[in-house]
Design an enzyme around this catalytic site. Structure first.
Site, PDB file in Angstrom:
ATOM      1  CE  LYS A   1      -1.784   1.537   4.014  1.00  0.00           C
ATOM      2  NZ  LYS A   1      -1.536   2.947   4.400  1.00  0.00           N
ATOM      3  CG  ASN A   2       2.153   2.697   3.565  1.00  0.00           C
ATOM      4  OD1 ASN A   2       0.996   3.025   3.261  1.00  0.00           O
ATOM      5  ND2 ASN A   2       2.499   2.392   4.795  1.00  0.00           N
TER       6      ASN A   2
ATOM      7  NE  ARG B   1      -0.358  11.706   7.682  1.00  0.00           N
ATOM      8  CZ  ARG B   1      -0.319  12.991   8.008  1.00  0.00           C
ATOM      9  NH1 ARG B   1      -1.452  13.658   8.153  1.00  0.00           N
ATOM     10  NH2 ARG B   1       0.833  13.623   8.165  1.00  0.00           N
TER      11      ARG B   1
ATOM     12  CB  CYS C   1      -5.364  10.056  11.716  1.00  0.00           C
ATOM     13  SG  CYS C   1      -3.692   9.460  11.895  1.00  0.00           S
TER      14      CYS C   1
ATOM     15  NE  ARG D   1       0.231  10.002  10.317  1.00  0.00           N
ATOM     16  CZ  ARG D   1      -0.220   9.032   9.515  1.00  0.00           C
ATOM     17  NH1 ARG D   1      -1.455   8.615   9.626  1.00  0.00           N
ATOM     18  NH2 ARG D   1       0.578   8.524   8.593  1.00  0.00           N
ATOM     19  N   PRO D   2       2.174  16.107  11.978  1.00  0.00           N
ATOM     20  CG  PRO D   2       4.025  16.963  13.101  1.00  0.00           C
ATOM     21  CD  PRO D   2       3.012  15.863  13.155  1.00  0.00           C
TER      22      PRO D   2
ATOM     23  CG  ASP E   1       7.527  19.784  11.452  1.00  0.00           C
ATOM     24  OD1 ASP E   1       6.729  18.826  11.493  1.00  0.00           O
ATOM     25  OD2 ASP E   1       8.644  19.745  11.976  1.00  0.00           O
ATOM     26  CG  LEU E   2      10.383  17.153   9.677  1.00  0.00           C
ATOM     27  CD1 LEU E   2      10.684  15.704  10.051  1.00  0.00           C
ATOM     28  CD2 LEU E   2      11.544  18.070  10.046  1.00  0.00           C
TER      29      LEU E   2
ATOM     30  CG  ASP F   1       2.688   1.056   9.616  1.00  0.00           C
ATOM     31  OD1 ASP F   1       3.016   1.316   8.437  1.00  0.00           O
ATOM     32  OD2 ASP F   1       2.395   1.931  10.451  1.00  0.00           O
TER      33      ASP F   1
ATOM     34  NE  ARG G   1      -7.685   4.624   5.129  1.00  0.00           N
ATOM     35  CZ  ARG G   1      -7.136   5.606   5.845  1.00  0.00           C
ATOM     36  NH1 ARG G   1      -7.672   5.984   6.984  1.00  0.00           N
ATOM     37  NH2 ARG G   1      -6.032   6.192   5.437  1.00  0.00           N
TER      38      ARG G   1
HETATM   39  C1  EPZ Z   1       4.163   6.669   6.650  1.00  0.00           C
HETATM   40  O1  EPZ Z   1       3.420   7.700   7.249  1.00  0.00           O
HETATM   41  C2  EPZ Z   1       3.181   5.524   6.440  1.00  0.00           C
HETATM   42  N1  EPZ Z   1       2.099   5.946   5.554  1.00  0.00           N
HETATM   43  C3  EPZ Z   1       2.602   5.082   7.787  1.00  0.00           C
HETATM   44  O2  EPZ Z   1       1.756   3.952   7.537  1.00  0.00           O
HETATM   45  C4  EPZ Z   1       3.759   4.659   8.695  1.00  0.00           C
HETATM   46  O3  EPZ Z   1       3.240   4.324   9.962  1.00  0.00           O
HETATM   47  C5  EPZ Z   1       4.761   5.812   8.833  1.00  0.00           C
HETATM   48  O4  EPZ Z   1       5.215   6.219   7.524  1.00  0.00           O
HETATM   49  C6  EPZ Z   1       5.967   5.424   9.660  1.00  0.00           C
HETATM   50  O5  EPZ Z   1       6.608   4.317   9.102  1.00  0.00           O
HETATM   51  C7  EPZ Z   1       2.331   6.006   4.210  1.00  0.00           C
HETATM   52  O6  EPZ Z   1       3.426   5.735   3.744  1.00  0.00           O
HETATM   53  C8  EPZ Z   1       1.185   6.428   3.356  1.00  0.00           C
HETATM   54  P1  EPZ Z   1       6.294   9.773   9.082  1.00  0.00           P
HETATM   55  P2  EPZ Z   1       4.082   9.180   7.393  1.00  0.00           P
HETATM   56  O7  EPZ Z   1       6.315  11.072   8.365  1.00  0.00           O
HETATM   57  O8  EPZ Z   1       4.926   9.473   6.232  1.00  0.00           O
HETATM   58  C9  EPZ Z   1       6.596  12.839  12.649  1.00  0.00           C
HETATM   59  C10 EPZ Z   1      -0.155   2.606   7.738  1.00  0.00           C
HETATM   60  O9  EPZ Z   1      -0.739   2.070   8.687  1.00  0.00           O
HETATM   61  N2  EPZ Z   1       6.655  13.881  11.596  1.00  0.00           N
HETATM   62  O10 EPZ Z   1       7.470   8.849   8.953  1.00  0.00           O
HETATM   63  O11 EPZ Z   1       2.988  10.125   7.746  1.00  0.00           O
HETATM   64  C11 EPZ Z   1       5.198  12.250  12.756  1.00  0.00           C
HETATM   65  O12 EPZ Z   1       4.376  13.051  13.586  1.00  0.00           O
HETATM   66  C12 EPZ Z   1       0.365   4.025   7.870  1.00  0.00           C
HETATM   67  O13 EPZ Z   1       0.054   2.057   6.628  1.00  0.00           O
HETATM   68  C13 EPZ Z   1       6.937  15.184  11.975  1.00  0.00           C
HETATM   69  O14 EPZ Z   1       7.115  15.485  13.153  1.00  0.00           O
HETATM   70  O15 EPZ Z   1       4.998   8.950   8.683  1.00  0.00           O
HETATM   71  C14 EPZ Z   1       5.437  10.889  13.352  1.00  0.00           C
HETATM   72  O16 EPZ Z   1       5.538  11.021  14.758  1.00  0.00           O
HETATM   73  C15 EPZ Z   1       0.104   4.617   9.246  1.00  0.00           C
HETATM   74  N3  EPZ Z   1       6.992  16.147  11.004  1.00  0.00           N
HETATM   75  C16 EPZ Z   1       6.802  10.496  12.771  1.00  0.00           C
HETATM   76  O17 EPZ Z   1       7.391  11.714  12.262  1.00  0.00           O
HETATM   77  C17 EPZ Z   1       6.790  15.857   9.682  1.00  0.00           C
HETATM   78  O18 EPZ Z   1       6.880  16.772   8.838  1.00  0.00           O
HETATM   79  C18 EPZ Z   1       6.717   9.492  11.645  1.00  0.00           C
HETATM   80  O19 EPZ Z   1       5.978  10.067  10.618  1.00  0.00           O
HETATM   81  C19 EPZ Z   1       6.502  14.519   9.326  1.00  0.00           C
HETATM   82  C20 EPZ Z   1       6.436  13.546  10.294  1.00  0.00           C
END
Ligand code: EPZ
Length: 421
Positions: free
Chosen positions: A22-23, A93, A117, A122-123, A125-126, A306, A398
């Site tokens: 999916k991802n 998302r 969610c 899930r900000p 900012d990065l 996950d 989903r």
């Molecule tokens: C991806 O989400 C996946 N989704 C998520 O899978 C997965 O849990 C996650 O990566 C971590 O492996 C997709 O790929 C569509 P992150 P993503 O940015 O990109 C913080 C599932 O069940 N963060 O790596 O949103 C954030 O708050 C889903 O399939 C910032 O602070 O995850 C979190 O604490 C759920 N600022 C951490 O990083 C930012 O700008 C990880 O988030 C971005 C993220």
């Protein structure tokens, strides 16, 4: 609305084929917007999130045709008349992954700010930091992200956290930027590497995916791609591995990449499961008593967040005390309350869950609160005594293609029925 009804106690036995990731599929579909000509992508899972992403890129003017089975042909938009349909982008998302491609190819992007969610704020900012350092102007207005930049320019970007989405968005944007972009402290998830491989298939010049530093040489435009095959879903595979152990079954998984399952293999092995590896398959059995384990979720190659909820379900009936520390999301223990209604003994203190294994869970009515929590409740229902009814199953569909059918084929007593309520 439909619910899943499971009569627990049947050990899973047989063979299951794992679908595309999916991802990875969501990122590749978003990246297809960058292409200059048609692309064909295979092993795309037919799940709700993918269908929404397909509708989103169609709303941008892309032509998208399913070619039977799991193959999709995409004619990318040459110009962008309108921005992604708001009502669709709000649903998914991962619509935020359209930001980089739109900004890079058309110089502007307008995406609804994806809300938080159940698993966390899930900000983004990065993501914004990367785009801003490449010269983009980002405005957040009325719940929308409005970004524009005549021409992104390559630069050096450091990610404070190895965010998967931020790594993917900035990498996609960098493919058409002027000059070289170096992104440091990037995510190394297999889905990031898959996206980089797809971008290079389109003629991009991405190096270092899977390491801590990704370097991208910007090119004027990208081509098409006659056929790209998305990697198998390591989280779907992990979910079936956990279900096989939880039901003390014997299951062979086909179409897996063993390296992507290392953390699962290691932790399920520690718990007492037996895992036999083949070329692109793996067999999981659990006969003897299982042992309690400690799990810490971390960015890849650490234990995947996950898979945390699914492990929680399994460990709730393993004698002894197991510990789970969730280091990625600040609110990913939603499933605990529902597992406790099934008799699990779990105590949550901040990011730590302490699980006291109980002899068995008992079936009852439960509800899915997010995708992986739903998967965890399926695992719990498969091993519980009696009948479990799971509502809010739209969360599950989903991210899992035909989960109930695949489990039924392995001997589970599971059915998807209309939920009168
Ligand atoms: C991806 O989400 C996946 N989704 C998520 O899978 C997965 O849990 C996650 O990566 C971590 O492996 C997709 O790929 C569509 P992150 P993503 O940015 O990109 C913080 C599932 O069940 N963060 O790596 O949103 C954030 O708050 C889903 O399939 C910032 O602070 O995850 C979190 O604490 C759920 N600022 C951490 O990083 C930012 O700008 C990880 O988030 C971005 C993220």
């Amino acid at each position: 609305m439909r619910k899943l009804v499971i009569v627990g106690g049947q050990p899973l036995k047989g063979r299951v084929r794992i679908s595309g990731a999916k991802n990875a599929a969501l990122a590749v579909l978003s990246a297809s917007v960058l292409a200059g000509e048609a692309v064909v992508v295979e092993n795309i899972p037919d799940i709700n999130d993918v269908r929404v992403m397909v509708d989103l890129i169609k709303s941008l003017g892309a032509g998208v045709a399913w070619q039977g089975g799991d193959s999709v042909r995409i004619r990318p938009p040459a110009t962008v008349g309108s921005m992604p349909a708001y009502h669709l982008a709000k649903k998914l998302r991962a619509s935020n992954l359209l930001l980089g491609p739109l900004l890079a190819k058309f110089g502007r992007a307008e995406i609804p700010l994806p809300g938080g969610c159940n698993i966390g704020v899930r900000p983004m900012d990065l993501h914004f930091k990367g785009f801003a350092e490449m010269g983009a102007e980002i405005r957040l207005e009325k719940g929308c992200i409005r970004a524009h930049c005549k021409k992104l320019r390559g630069t050096r970007i450091y990610l404070d956290f190895p965010s998967v989405g931020a790594t993917e968005n900035i990498m996609m944007a960098a493919t058409l930027a002027k000059g070289k972009t170096v992104i440091e402290n990037v995510a190394k998830e297999p889905e990031v590497v898959d996206l980089a491989n797809f971008l290079n298939c389109l003629g991009a010049r991405v190096r270092g995916a899977g390491t801590d530093i990704i370097k991208v040489e910007g090119v004027p435009s990208l081509e098409g791609c006659r056929r790209y095959t998305v990697i198998p879903d390591r989280i779907e595979a992990g979910t079936f591995m956990v279900a096989a152990v939880a039901t003390r079954g014997d299951v062979e998984l086909e179409n897996v990449i063993l390296r992507h399952l290392e953390p699962l293999r290691a932790k399920l092995g520690e718990a007492g499961a037996e895992i036999f590896e083949g070329e692109d398959r793996l067999r999981v059995t659990a006969r003897g008593e299982l042992r309690p384990i400690d799990i810490k979720t971390l960015p890849y190659p650490g234990f995947p967040t996950d898979m945390q909820s699914q492990m929680m379900a399994l460990l709730s009936t393993v004698p002894g005390t197991s510990l789970i520390t969730e280091n990625i999301f600040e609110n990913r223990f939603q499933v605990v309350d529902e597992l406790k209604r099934m008799g699990a003994r779990i105590k949550v203190e901040g990011r730590l869950a302490v699980i006291e294994g109980t002899d068995h869970l008992h079936g009852t009515q439960v509800k899915a609160t997010d995708l992986r929590a739903g998967a965890a409740l399926v695992v719990a229902g498969l091993m519980a005594r009696g009948t479990t009814e799971i509502t809010n199953t739209s969360y599950i569909y989903r991210g899992y293609h035909e989960l109930d059918k695949k489990l039924k084929a392995l001997g589970a007593d599971i059915s998807s029925v209309e939920n009168g309520a």
